[in-house]
Design a protein around this motif. Sequence first.
Motif, PDB file in Angstrom:
ATOM      1  N   SER A 120       0.648  -1.159  -0.106  1.00 23.68           N
ATOM      2  CA  SER A 120      -0.162   0.430  -0.301  1.00 23.68           C
ATOM      3  C   SER A 120       0.881   0.990   0.179  1.00 23.68           C
ATOM      4  N   GLY A 121       1.977   0.773  -0.191  1.00 21.36           N
ATOM      5  CA  GLY A 121       3.944   2.304   0.410  1.00 21.36           C
ATOM      6  C   GLY A 121       3.491   2.059   0.871  1.00 21.36           C
ATOM      7  N   LYS A 122       4.007   0.999   1.919  1.00 22.63           N
ATOM      8  CA  LYS A 122       4.229   0.659   3.350  1.00 22.63           C
ATOM      9  C   LYS A 122       4.477  -0.366   3.592  1.00 22.63           C
ATOM     10  N   THR A 123       5.149  -2.064   3.889  1.00 23.77           N
ATOM     11  CA  THR A 123       4.809  -3.164   3.980  1.00 23.77           C
ATOM     12  C   THR A 123       4.367  -3.043   5.172  1.00 23.77           C
ATOM     13  N   GLU A 124       4.187  -4.642   6.026  1.00 22.19           N
ATOM     14  CA  GLU A 124       3.158  -4.290   7.353  1.00 22.19           C
ATOM     15  C   GLU A 124       3.721  -5.137   7.868  1.00 22.19           C
ATOM     16  N   ALA A 125       3.841  -5.264   9.175  1.00 20.42           N
ATOM     17  CA  ALA A 125       4.812  -6.668  10.410  1.00 20.42           C
ATOM     18  C   ALA A 125       4.344  -8.105  10.314  1.00 20.42           C
ATOM     19  N   ILE A 129      -0.462  -9.126  10.592  1.00 19.08           N
ATOM     20  CA  ILE A 129      -1.344 -10.167   9.390  1.00 19.08           C
ATOM     21  C   ILE A 129      -2.006 -11.804   9.782  1.00 19.08           C
ATOM     22  N   TRP A 130      -0.711 -12.742  10.881  1.00 21.37           N
ATOM     23  CA  TRP A 130      -0.540 -13.946  10.660  1.00 21.37           C
ATOM     24  C   TRP A 130      -0.673 -13.875  12.618  1.00 21.37           C
ATOM     25  N   ALA A 201     -10.905  -8.497   9.941  1.00 27.14           N
ATOM     26  CA  ALA A 201     -10.659  -8.200   8.226  1.00 27.14           C
ATOM     27  C   ALA A 201     -10.427  -8.800   7.303  1.00 27.14           C
ATOM     28  N   ALA A 202      -9.281  -9.515   7.718  1.00 29.63           N
ATOM     29  CA  ALA A 202      -9.162 -10.807   6.560  1.00 29.63           C
ATOM     30  C   ALA A 202      -9.895 -11.602   6.232  1.00 29.63           C
ATOM     31  N   ASP A 203     -11.005 -11.962   7.420  1.00 32.57           N
ATOM     32  CA  ASP A 203     -12.500 -13.164   6.620  1.00 32.57           C
ATOM     33  C   ASP A 203     -12.935 -12.628   5.559  1.00 32.57           C
ATOM     34  N   VAL A 204     -13.589 -10.233   5.987  1.00 30.39           N
ATOM     35  CA  VAL A 204     -13.976 -10.258   4.898  1.00 30.39           C
ATOM     36  C   VAL A 204     -13.492  -9.399   3.788  1.00 30.39           C
ATOM     37  N   HIS A 233      -0.801  -9.543   0.344  1.00 29.91           N
ATOM     38  CA  HIS A 233      -0.725  -9.457   2.175  1.00 29.91           C
ATOM     39  C   HIS A 233      -0.001  -8.267   2.838  1.00 29.91           C
ATOM     40  N   GLN A 234       0.663  -8.238   2.373  1.00 33.53           N
ATOM     41  CA  GLN A 234       1.550  -6.812   2.449  1.00 33.53           C
ATOM     42  C   GLN A 234       2.432  -7.260   3.359  1.00 33.53           C
ATOM     43  N   VAL A 235       3.395  -8.484   3.877  1.00 39.04           N
ATOM     44  CA  VAL A 235       4.166  -8.786   4.131  1.00 39.04           C
ATOM     45  C   VAL A 235       5.570  -9.114   3.536  1.00 39.04           C
ATOM     46  N   GLY A 236       6.874  -8.635   4.301  1.00 39.30           N
ATOM     47  CA  GLY A 236       7.769  -8.897   3.263  1.00 39.30           C
ATOM     48  C   GLY A 236       8.089  -8.358   2.663  1.00 39.30           C
TER      49      GLY A 236
END
Length: 251
Positions: A120-125, A129-130, A201-204, A233-236
Amino acid sequence: KVYNHETEKTEKLKMEDYIYGVVAAECPMTYNEEAIKAQIVAAHTYTLYLMDKNASKKYDVSTDANVCQAYVTREKALENWGSNSEKYDKKLGELIDEMLQYVITYKSKPIFAAYHAISSGKTEAAENIWGNEVAYLQPVESVGDKLATDYLSEKKFSYADADGMLKPLGITAKELASGKITKTESGNATLIKCGDKEVSAADVVEALGLRSNNFDMSASNETLNFTVRGYGHQVGMSQNGANYMAAAGSS
C-alpha cells in the motif's frame, strides 16, 4: 519433494528446476533483472525454510499457491511466454545460475522470506497479519508501489450480494457498513466491530474477494463500496516495490 495438488502425486525435482517454476509463476519476466534476482533469492530461501518446517512430512513443498508458492512446469512457462519464450527461458536460467548460491538467514537459519505483489506504500508487520511477531518482517516504506498501474482497485456490492457472501461470518452488509474498522500503522484493517459483533478483517477480505487488507469502505442506499490499496498480504518483499527500486538503480 514437490506435491502436485492437481495430480495428487509427489515428485523429486532439482532445486534449480523448482525455483525456475516458482519464479516463472510468481514474477513477470519484464521486470528488471535485479528485481528478478531478489525474487529468486526469496523463493529459494522460502523453499529451504519450508523444507525444514516440513521435515516430518512426505513432501517439502506443494504446488498449491494457497498454501505455498505458485509453480508452473517449464513447458507451461514457455507456453505462457509465447513468442518471448526463448528469450525469457535463457534470461531466467542464467539468473538462477548466478543467484542460487545466495540465501537469506536469521540466526543461521533460512528466513520465512514472505513476498507479495504490491504494498500500500508501506509493508506490514507479520504479527499484524498472521498473529506471530517475526523480527525481520517489519514495516518499511515502499513508495514505488503507489505508482503501480493497478495500485488502486474498486469493488461495489449490492446489499443482497454482500449478505450472501458475508453470511458465513455471521454479519449482514448493513452491519458491516456501520462497522468500526481497526487499522495498523501501515493502514491495514485487522478487526471490524459491527455493533456487538467483531469480525476479522482478513475474513471479510476473503469473503468479498478484495485484493488486500488495506481498504476504505463506504455505503450508499444501494451498495457497499470498497477502495483497496495494493495487492496481497503486504508482508515482506513487495515485488512491484523491488522492481521500482531496481529501475532506480538498486542492486
